[in-house]
Enzyme design. Sequence first.
Site, PDB file in Angstrom:
ATOM      1  N   ALA A 315       0.762  -1.257  -0.089  1.00 21.04           N
ATOM      2  CA  ALA A 315       0.136  -0.211   0.030  1.00 21.04           C
ATOM      3  C   ALA A 315       0.917   1.287  -0.056  1.00 21.04           C
ATOM      4  O   ALA A 315       0.574   2.094  -0.977  1.00 21.04           O
ATOM      5  CB  ALA A 315      -0.900  -0.143   1.310  1.00 21.04           C
ATOM      6  N   HIS A 439      17.891   5.975  26.330  1.00 22.06           N
ATOM      7  CA  HIS A 439      17.988   4.701  27.369  1.00 22.06           C
ATOM      8  C   HIS A 439      17.006   4.615  28.211  1.00 22.06           C
ATOM      9  O   HIS A 439      16.676   5.432  29.023  1.00 22.06           O
ATOM     10  CB  HIS A 439      19.449   4.451  27.702  1.00 22.06           C
ATOM     11  CG  HIS A 439      19.600   3.305  28.696  1.00 22.06           C
ATOM     12  ND1 HIS A 439      19.776   2.034  28.040  1.00 22.06           N
ATOM     13  CD2 HIS A 439      19.477   3.090  29.968  1.00 22.06           C
ATOM     14  CE1 HIS A 439      19.737   1.171  28.914  1.00 22.06           C
ATOM     15  NE2 HIS A 439      19.706   1.688  30.149  1.00 22.06           N
TER      16      HIS A 439
END
Length: 460
Positions: A315, A439
């Site tokens: 798509a 992190h």
Amino acid sequence: MDAFDLIIIGAGPGGYVAAIRAAQLGLKTACIDKRKELGGTCLHVGCIPSKSLLSSSELLWNIKEISAANGIIIAQPSINFTKMMTRKTQIIQSFSQGITSLFKKHKISSYVGEASFLSSTEVLVKNASQATQLQARFILIATGSKPIELPFLPFDEKQILSSTGALSLKEIPKDLLIIGAGVIGVELGSVYNRLGTKVQIIEFLDQICTGFDHQLILELKKDLEKQGINFYLSSKVMGAKIASNQISLQVEQKSFSAEKVLVAIGRRPYTQGLGLEKIGVKISPKGFIETDGIFRSNIPNIFAIGDVVEGPMLAHKASEEGIAAVEIMAGHRPQLNYMAIPNVVYTHPEMASVGLTEEEAKKYHLIPKIGSFPFKANSRAKCTGETQGFVKIVTEEKSKRIIGVHIIGTHASELIAEAAIAIQKSLCIKDLINTPYAHPTLSEAIREAALDVEKRALHK
């Protein structure tokens, strides 16, 4: 006769996006689709409903398989399949209404009916109540594709299902045979396996999801088998016997039976009834409209995009091609980098890929240099308990340029966007290595894989 700058045939993700971009560029645009609701196959019987059911069934799977490990004890959950399907329908309707609003906003004329060429600049739109003739300087064909049938298993969408029927079942089947272990087969197989259906997938080739990196394919097959899906590879369906409540498939020396069969062996371009032969548009032996590399057919003002032209039937590929095609019509010079178009399988774990695989790089006489990093060593994956899979980066040894990224794991479909940007911008491995990452995040696995290319991984 209504006159336009551009007529688009097909209101799927290629056609409707092209229509909006054309309107932004000042082109008076008409869009024709046989459905009253805009959005095409992807929205109504493809990408969106399948992802809705995948999301619902994955939630059930997580409740049953993962919640206890997190200290959350839940009694055996029950399934309201009707409500699950109603949610899917509501999502589709919401998006379709959104596209209709965008068409109104951009003053795009929408026509409902079957389109056929009267000439290279004229199109007839016919529906049950009327026939309308339209004329335009440019015509864009974005009619998409349809499922391929087996001669001895014609679709009835009750027992013999295409993807359309499999997304519209009234009840959860007790057992389901799937012919074809491509993206559609494994995604819909995952849905019904999670809902308690016995799922068996029969594949003619010797691997599932061909076209992806071989290591990812092996990992995905192993994970899906652990979840309960049975695969029968290198197996050819020879014939079928259909009874009122059971279908038997003859697969070489074996016989398989189930109450429903999903045939997912691929899709073919949808060009029937357009009258292309009448105006001389060239069609390839495989049924695709032949184009010149910039979406133009052998008739200079007629363009084609998406599933009706060669290439992956995706798509987002159709959308990008639609944008590029109308920009060309408007006198612009867009650049579409097919290497940067990602491909995704929305199973659990997800599998996503962009650029070249290691095997493809060798075919192009490139010397690949590989780095990888497992999610089991990623702190965020450990926190969420979803440690399956890994990131694999393919670089070209001499230039150190990133030429492929392949991910299997949770949220691979989201993580692959960063990789697509890296390929689009021709980044080198140091560009990823020198980029700070938050992190703890799953994306750190991409940086660790980049470090591993240079044998510098910190946590491997």
